[in-house]
Each structure stands twice: as C-alpha cells, then as structure tokens.
Design a protein around this motif. Structure first.
Motif, PDB file in Angstrom:
ATOM      1  N   LEU A 114       1.013  -1.294   0.048  1.00 22.14           N
ATOM      2  CA  LEU A 114       0.227   0.040   0.015  1.00 22.14           C
ATOM      3  C   LEU A 114       1.407   1.343  -0.255  1.00 22.14           C
ATOM      4  CD1 LEU A 114      -3.014   0.686  -0.072  1.00 22.14           C
ATOM      5  CD2 LEU A 114      -2.613   1.280   2.765  1.00 22.14           C
ATOM      6  N   ARG A 115       1.065   2.106  -1.137  1.00 23.47           N
ATOM      7  CA  ARG A 115       1.750   3.368  -0.845  1.00 23.47           C
ATOM      8  C   ARG A 115       0.330   4.843  -1.075  1.00 23.47           C
ATOM      9  NH1 ARG A 115       6.065   5.542  -3.879  1.00 23.47           N
ATOM     10  NH2 ARG A 115       6.146   7.232  -4.926  1.00 23.47           N
ATOM     11  N   TYR A 116       1.115   5.469   0.022  1.00 27.39           N
ATOM     12  CA  TYR A 116       0.255   7.205  -0.201  1.00 27.39           C
ATOM     13  C   TYR A 116       0.592   8.223  -1.087  1.00 27.39           C
ATOM     14  CZ  TYR A 116      -2.402  11.085   1.280  1.00 27.39           C
ATOM     15  OH  TYR A 116      -2.416  11.609   0.699  1.00 27.39           O
ATOM     16  N   ALA A 117       0.207   8.392  -2.517  1.00 29.72           N
ATOM     17  CA  ALA A 117       0.840   9.718  -3.074  1.00 29.72           C
ATOM     18  C   ALA A 117      -0.504  10.117  -3.705  1.00 29.72           C
ATOM     19  CB  ALA A 117       1.943   8.564  -3.265  1.00 29.72           C
ATOM     20  N   ASP A 118      -0.030  11.868  -4.234  1.00 26.01           N
ATOM     21  CA  ASP A 118      -0.592  12.139  -4.689  1.00 26.01           C
ATOM     22  C   ASP A 118      -2.154  11.739  -4.724  1.00 26.01           C
ATOM     23  OD1 ASP A 118       1.666  12.214  -6.630  1.00 26.01           O
ATOM     24  OD2 ASP A 118       0.987  10.616  -7.958  1.00 26.01           O
ATOM     25  N   VAL A 248       3.470  -7.968   3.754  1.00 23.28           N
ATOM     26  CA  VAL A 248       2.971  -6.717   4.002  1.00 23.28           C
ATOM     27  C   VAL A 248       3.594  -5.561   3.379  1.00 23.28           C
ATOM     28  CG1 VAL A 248       1.745  -4.968   4.809  1.00 23.28           C
ATOM     29  CG2 VAL A 248       1.023  -7.448   5.149  1.00 23.28           C
ATOM     30  N   TRP A 249       3.814  -4.619   3.240  1.00 23.75           N
ATOM     31  CA  TRP A 249       4.442  -3.319   3.156  1.00 23.75           C
ATOM     32  C   TRP A 249       3.762  -2.368   3.153  1.00 23.75           C
ATOM     33  CZ3 TRP A 249       5.603  -7.260  -1.187  1.00 23.75           C
ATOM     34  CH2 TRP A 249       6.850  -7.944  -1.193  1.00 23.75           C
ATOM     35  N   LEU A 250       4.019  -1.688   4.024  1.00 17.70           N
ATOM     36  CA  LEU A 250       3.732   0.398   3.293  1.00 17.70           C
ATOM     37  C   LEU A 250       4.773   1.483   3.180  1.00 17.70           C
ATOM     38  CD1 LEU A 250       1.887  -0.005   7.513  1.00 17.70           C
ATOM     39  CD2 LEU A 250       0.825  -0.165   4.892  1.00 17.70           C
ATOM     40  N   ASP A 251       4.169   1.848   2.231  1.00 19.60           N
ATOM     41  CA  ASP A 251       4.632   2.745   2.207  1.00 19.60           C
ATOM     42  C   ASP A 251       4.311   4.379   1.960  1.00 19.60           C
ATOM     43  OD1 ASP A 251       6.518   4.500  -0.319  1.00 19.60           O
ATOM     44  OD2 ASP A 251       6.264   3.437  -1.671  1.00 19.60           O
ATOM     45  N   PRO A 258       5.901   9.255   9.860  1.00 17.96           N
ATOM     46  CA  PRO A 258       4.524   8.143  10.031  1.00 17.96           C
ATOM     47  C   PRO A 258       5.024   6.767  11.361  1.00 17.96           C
ATOM     48  CG  PRO A 258       5.549   7.244   8.180  1.00 17.96           C
ATOM     49  CD  PRO A 258       5.745   8.663   8.947  1.00 17.96           C
ATOM     50  N   GLN A 259       3.948   6.885  12.500  1.00 18.79           N
ATOM     51  CA  GLN A 259       4.360   5.597  13.062  1.00 18.79           C
ATOM     52  C   GLN A 259       3.326   4.937  13.030  1.00 18.79           C
ATOM     53  OE1 GLN A 259       3.051   6.537  16.860  1.00 18.79           O
ATOM     54  NE2 GLN A 259       3.469   5.235  18.248  1.00 18.79           N
ATOM     55  N   GLY A 284      14.953   7.463   0.569  1.00 17.82           N
ATOM     56  CA  GLY A 284      14.635   8.760  -0.300  1.00 17.82           C
ATOM     57  C   GLY A 284      14.055   9.471   1.051  1.00 17.82           C
ATOM     58  N   ASP A 285      12.509  10.047   0.218  1.00 18.13           N
ATOM     59  CA  ASP A 285      11.551  10.959   1.043  1.00 18.13           C
ATOM     60  C   ASP A 285       9.949   9.850   1.443  1.00 18.13           C
ATOM     61  OD1 ASP A 285      10.550  10.022  -1.800  1.00 18.13           O
ATOM     62  OD2 ASP A 285       9.720  12.492  -2.020  1.00 18.13           O
ATOM     63  N   ARG A 286      10.527   9.035   1.048  1.00 17.16           N
ATOM     64  CA  ARG A 286       9.288   7.382   1.828  1.00 17.16           C
ATOM     65  C   ARG A 286      10.250   7.008   2.926  1.00 17.16           C
ATOM     66  NH1 ARG A 286       5.284   9.276  -1.121  1.00 17.16           N
ATOM     67  NH2 ARG A 286       4.265   7.017  -0.382  1.00 17.16           N
TER      68      ARG A 286
END
Length: 507
Positions: A114-118, A248-251, A258-259, A284-286
């Motif tokens: 799951l990636r949060y962007a835009d 599972v990956w969180l981005d 993020p906590q 980087g910024d992630r």
C-alpha cells in the motif's frame, strides 16, 4: 491378520489425529466441541470404528493447525478409498512438502503493498497460486473494503452512504503471469456496496481462457486505488485461503513522520500485537515498513495502523489520527472489559424492598451511562447495560428499546421462565468487547420474571429485538457472555468489517 492398504491409511489418519490432539492438550470432547462434531464421532474415528470424512479432516486440520499433516493423511486414505490415482500431469507432493487443508487452492506467497501518494492510496496484491485440488480453477474472489473513520463506525457508514466507493474510481487492473507471460484478466462484480466490493477475477480475457489446472502454478496480480477521502489509517490482510507466506509493505511519506503498528486476531486468539515487529527503512523521501509471517492460520487477520506525527498529508481535520479503539472508549466510560472476573460471576440478588435505595442508585448509574453512550455510538438496534459491566455486582439491568419514544425497561433480579421454540441468528455487540460483533442464536420470544421496587414479582413477555436485548443482559447477570451462545467455530467479526451499524435487526 494382514491389513489392506486402505485400512493402514485409515489407521495412519487416526494416529496423526490423536498425536496432534494430545500435543495440543485437548480431550476428545474438547476437540469435538471446537470442530462442531459429536464427541462420540471423534472417539470412533480415533478408535478406527468410523472412517474419516473430508469435512471431518478439513475441520480437524484447521482446528489443530497441523501444518497439513492431518489433511495429507486423509488424502492418502481418500485416494485409496476411491481407487483413483493422481492426474497424469500432476506432480505428487515431495516428502515434507507443505500441504495445507482447504479447497485445494493454495496461496504459496502473498505480497501486499500500500502506497500513499498524490492524494490517494495505491494498493497492489500479488499472489502465487498452486492448485492442489482435483478441479480446474476458473475464477478467484477478491475483496476491497474501505472505512473512512475506523474508530467511529456510525460516522463512517454515514459518510460512505453519502460518498459511496465506485468501481470507476478503483481503476481495477488484474493480470495472470505464467512462464514469463503476462495476460490481463477480466473481472466481474459479485457484491457492490457503499464501502465494500467483492470481485471475481476471471482466468480469461478477450483472446483466450487460461484455467489453473490441478498441479499447475500461476501468479495473479491486481491493483486498485482509493482517494484519501474514503480511506482510513489502516490496511488489513485476512487469510481466507490456505497461505504459506504473507508479506506486507506500507510505503508512506517520510515528511509525515509516520508511526506504524499492527495487531492480529485468529479463531483461537483475541486481538493482540503482531508477534514480530515491523521493519522500517527509509528510501529517499519514503518510509517503507515491512512485515511477514509464515503459515498464518485460516481466518487470521493482520491489521496495520498508523498515524502521522509530522507535517500533515491530509488537510481535513477529521483525518486527525483517532487511534482509540471502540473498547478503549467504552473503558473510558467505566464499562468493565472482557477478561474481568466480575463478568463471569452471577450477580447478587436484591432483597426488596429492603434494598430499594441501593437498587435505585444502581439503576440511576446504569441509565446515566446509557445517556453518555449516545455521544459515542448510534444504537439503532437498541442498547442495554447490566450492573456488572459497571463493576457493580448486583442483579440489575436497563434496556432501551430500538424505538426511542418508548421508556427503557428496568430489570431487577430477572430470570427467563419461558422461551419460544422459534429462534433466529443476528449479530450482537457487547459494550464489554465492542471491537467485535458475533452471530448469536436467540429465541424470538422470552417470558421474564422480574422484581418491582416493592419486592413483588411480575412476568413480562418480550419479542424479537427486545427479546434479544433482554436475553443478552440477563446473560450478563448470570455471568455469561454472548460468545458462549455462538455456534462452535463461528468467528467474531471485527467491527471494521461489520456493515450493519446504524441498521435495525431484520425480522
């Protein structure tokens, strides 16, 4: 006397069953209860007087979590019983190969990201499948659920009724990979609800059909996106198919600081922290958080949650982290939570009218708590509370009907004296473990004898919703929780997945 191969296979199954049962410290009766079978049947199977059935083998494997050993012994017995061999192109499992129970379809590896962007959450699920059954697989069911305010189900349901999730915004894409080839998969909607979608991924497209045949492997991948206005700070994986490994990956953006933490539940355990920690790394910024587990049990749920401690990535004030669980909010009101000894003890009877003053004080506290609960949850089905739930060991309860124009019912020293033979099953909640809902059978009518303030006793008949509410509270006064009324093997449903909040029971 010489035994036949099928008799030896049945003996092997019985021995494997007994080994895992005793290893778990279970009696035959306890195992039967967990499986939903008559105790004599388990005894007869272990004693070789009854031959095992497929349903029995599946349930035993799931309950005893035998890593496929019980299921494998049954397969060996079943193939001999039907005098059939494996399909010509199907490779038998190698010695020691993981062979779980289930329908025959196995997820050897799931990778969920799951990636949060835009201003949106982008989800990609990748599953490596193996068909260990005897029939070709032509479709695969997937679920997409959103919950805007996971700590406020009523508000979340209202929000999604006004802003329903749509298939168009999901932009669902699905593919099947096999031998380096990547084929798009068609899909078909099964259920379309405001905050929940069920979708069949089809092993076909406009050019061809490509079923997953017995003994074959393939990888499927599907992706979708949901805008931040419909997503909450959580990501859950539920194990519905036998699974060998789950990753599972969180981005998430680093600048949001993020906590992240996680919880897990299963049929045999209540909610608790993940048994292994999430691993965080920065690219980087992630900020990327990783977590994995091997051989997760069927029906287990793994839920990742987070809050942003740095610069906000969401300008909506309603998105401020609200990490308190429903049970936490009930505890803050003074509601005793599951596990407390008082909830397992029969309540003390009032001696009326001598104890009238005490009884009125207890009832006043119960009524005041119900008023405060209105600020936390929409109790459209009605609501009740028993004195032990406030730490008061007296036999008193107050029940408010679904119709708010009707006065609450006060129950002093109540007991059920008669019940209708007709029953139904509905989902119930309990203030003492409000994070879950459970499917509970109850009579459609009960007659309850209870005391008046002056000590006289009356009998009141309750039907349908009120019968269920009153029976629930009387159970509390007898030291019983509704989980003891549920059918064996039926799991509790996390409140985040329960979709009937705000709706009355149906009769």
């Amino acid at each position: 006397m010489t035994t036949s191969p099928i008799e030896r296979a049945a003996d092997s199954f019985a021995a494997e069953l007994a080994r895992h049962r005793t290893g778990r410290g279970l009696t035959k009766k306890q195992l039967a209860t967990l499986m939903g079978f008559d105790p004599s049947y388990v005894s007869h199977v272990e004693g070789r007087r009854h031959r095992p059935t497929e349903d029995f083998a599946r349930r035993a494997e799931a309950v005893l979590e035998a890593s496929g050993a019980i299921w494998q012994r049954f397969r060996e017995y079943d193939e001999l019983r039907h005098a059939r061999s494996a399909l010509p192109h199907r490779e038998p499992p190698a010695p020691g190969q993981w062979m779980p129970p289930g329908t025959g379809l196995i997820v050897e590896r799931e990778q969920a990201s799951l990636r949060y962007a835009d201003e949106a959450y982008h989800c990609v699920i990748r599953r490596e499948l193996y068909n260990a059954g005897t029939e070709p697989v032509t479709r695969y069911l997937v679920r997409v659920a959103v919950d805007r305010y996971p700590n406020d189900p009523g508000r979340s349901n209202r929000h999604h009724r006004e802003h329903p999730l749509t298939f168009a915004e999901l932009q669902l894409r699905a593919y099947r990979e096999d031998g380096g080839e990547r084929e798009p998969m068609h899909w078909r909607a099964k259920h379309d609800r405001d905050a929940f979608k069920e979708i069949w991924l089809l092993f076909e497209n406009a050019d061809e059909r490509f079923p997953l045949y017995p003994g074959d492997r393939a990888t499927i991948e599907y992706a979708y996106q949901v805008g931040r206005e419909k997503w909450g700070p959580w990501f859950q994986r539920a194990v519905r198919v036998p699974t060998r490994r789950l990753e599972v990956w969180l981005d998430l953006p680093v600048e949001a600081d993020p906590q992240v933490w996680g919880v897990e539940t299963s049929l045999s355990a209540e909610e608790g922290p993940l048994r292994t920690p999430l691993v965080r790394r920065v690219e980087g910024d992630r900020a990327v958080f990783e977590w994995a587990t091997d051989d997760p049990p069927l029906n287990a749920r793994y839920r990742m949650q987070w809050r942003f401690r740095g610069r906000r990535v969401d300008a909506d004030p309603a998105r401020r982290p609200a990490v308190a669980r429903p049970s936490d909010r009930m505890r803050a009101l003074g509601v005793v939570q599951r596990g407390a000894d008082l909830l397992r003890q029969p309540a003390r009877q009032f001696d009326l009218p001598r104890d009238e003053r005490t009884a009125r004080e207890v009832v006043d506290r119960l009524a005041a708590t119900l008023d405060r609960l209105d600020e936390l949850h929409p109790f459209s089905k009605g609501v009740g509370i028993a004195a032990p739930q406030l730490g008061l060991g007296w036999s008193a309860a107050v029940v408010r009907p679904p119709d708010r124009t009707v006065e609450p019912v006060v129950l002093l020293n109540p007991r059920v004296v008669d019940a209708a033979g007709d029953t139904d099953e509905q989902y119930e909640g309990c203030l003492s473990f409000f994070d879950h809902r459970g499917l509970v059978p109850r009579p459609l009518r009960i007659d309850v004898e209870h005391a008046q303030w002056d000590g006289s006793r009356v009998i009141t008949a309750f039907e349908y919703a009120m019968a269920r509410l009153v029976a629930h509270e009387i159970d509390h006064l007898e030291g019983r929780l509704y989980t003891e009324r549920m059918a064996p093997g039926v799991p509790l449903v996390p409140v985040e997945e329960y979709r009937e909040t705000g709706n009355p029971w149906r009769y």
